[in-house]
Design an enzyme around this catalytic site. Structure first.
Site, short mmCIF file in Angstrom:
data_model
loop_
_atom_site.label_atom_id
_atom_site.label_comp_id
_atom_site.label_asym_id
_atom_site.label_seq_id
_atom_site.Cartn_x
_atom_site.Cartn_y
_atom_site.Cartn_z
N PRO A 76 10.94 9.50 11.28
CA PRO A 76 12.25 9.89 11.82
C PRO A 76 12.76 11.24 11.32
O PRO A 76 13.46 11.95 12.03
CB PRO A 76 13.18 8.75 11.38
CG PRO A 76 12.29 7.57 11.20
CD PRO A 76 10.97 8.14 10.72
N GLY B 76 0.82 -1.20 0.00
CA GLY B 76 0.00 0.00 0.00
C GLY B 76 0.85 1.25 0.00
O GLY B 76 2.08 1.18 0.00
N GLU C 285 0.46 0.21 -6.26
CA GLU C 285 1.34 -0.08 -5.11
C GLU C 285 1.65 -1.57 -5.02
O GLU C 285 2.79 -1.95 -4.76
CB GLU C 285 0.71 0.42 -3.81
CG GLU C 285 0.67 1.93 -3.67
CD GLU C 285 2.02 2.56 -3.40
OE1 GLU C 285 3.02 1.85 -3.15
OE2 GLU C 285 2.11 3.81 -3.44
N GLU D 65 11.43 -8.03 1.30
CA GLU D 65 10.96 -9.40 1.13
C GLU D 65 9.46 -9.37 0.93
O GLU D 65 8.77 -8.53 1.51
CB GLU D 65 11.31 -10.22 2.39
CG GLU D 65 11.04 -11.68 2.30
CD GLU D 65 11.46 -12.44 3.57
OE1 GLU D 65 11.05 -13.60 3.70
OE2 GLU D 65 12.19 -11.87 4.41
N GLU E 172 5.54 -2.74 -5.43
CA GLU E 172 6.20 -3.27 -4.23
C GLU E 172 6.43 -4.77 -4.26
O GLU E 172 7.32 -5.27 -3.58
CB GLU E 172 5.40 -2.88 -2.98
CG GLU E 172 5.37 -1.37 -2.77
CD GLU E 172 4.45 -0.92 -1.66
OE1 GLU E 172 3.77 -1.76 -1.04
OE2 GLU E 172 4.41 0.30 -1.40
#
Length: 152
Positions: free
Chosen positions: A90, A46, A62, A121, A66
């Site tokens: 972050p 997503g 997506e 993965e 991905e």
């Protein structure tokens, strides 16, 4: 450069409301496709929608980007939003996602392969054998996906 990156140039790290999608892909064995993200956590494919893109188009895009899998019809599972989904990255960027969740068992074509950019993965799991490094919100989504999928 994408919509969100351009928006961040203007607003900096201020909290935003961002619209995204999450897609549970279920194979013929009833297993769920999960991807391991760069932070080591597992989730469903997503991401955020781009300008002019429908949530369905974003979901299919997506999944393909991905995981290398092209999917067809998407069934709406629900919408998820609210302060409990708040994210502070972050780098200081903050957002409140509004996530449209879908489920599909229509795998059209593709070879399952992590993209190496967002995903390290990608593989299928039984609903009762999910990895421990899975966000609790995703576990709840998979429960809802399971209920939705079994009601077909």
């Amino acid at each position: 450069m994408g919509y969100i990156e351009n928006l961040r140039k203007v607003v900096g790290h201020q909290p935003l409301i961002l619209v995204g999608v999450a897609v549970a892909v279920v194979n013929e064995k009833g297993q769920f496709l999960l991807q391991k993200r760069m932070d080591g956590k597992w989730g469903v494919p997503g991401g955020f929608i781009e300008l002019g893109e429908s949530t369905e188009e974003a979901g299919r895009r997506e999944v393909l980007e991905e995981t290398g899998i092209q999917v067809g019809n998407l069934k709406l599972v629900g919408l998820f939003s609210g302060k409990e989904h708040y994210v502070k990255l972050p780098n200081g960027d903050e957002f409140f996602p509004v996530t449209t969740a879908y489920v599909t068992n229509e795998i059209i074509v593709g070879t399952l392969e992590a993209d190496g950019i967002e995903t390290t993965e990608a593989r299928f799991f039984q609903a009762n054998e999910l990895p421990t490094e899975l966000n609790p919100l995703i576990k709840n989504l998979i429960k809802q996906y399971s209920l939705s999928f079994s009601s077909n």
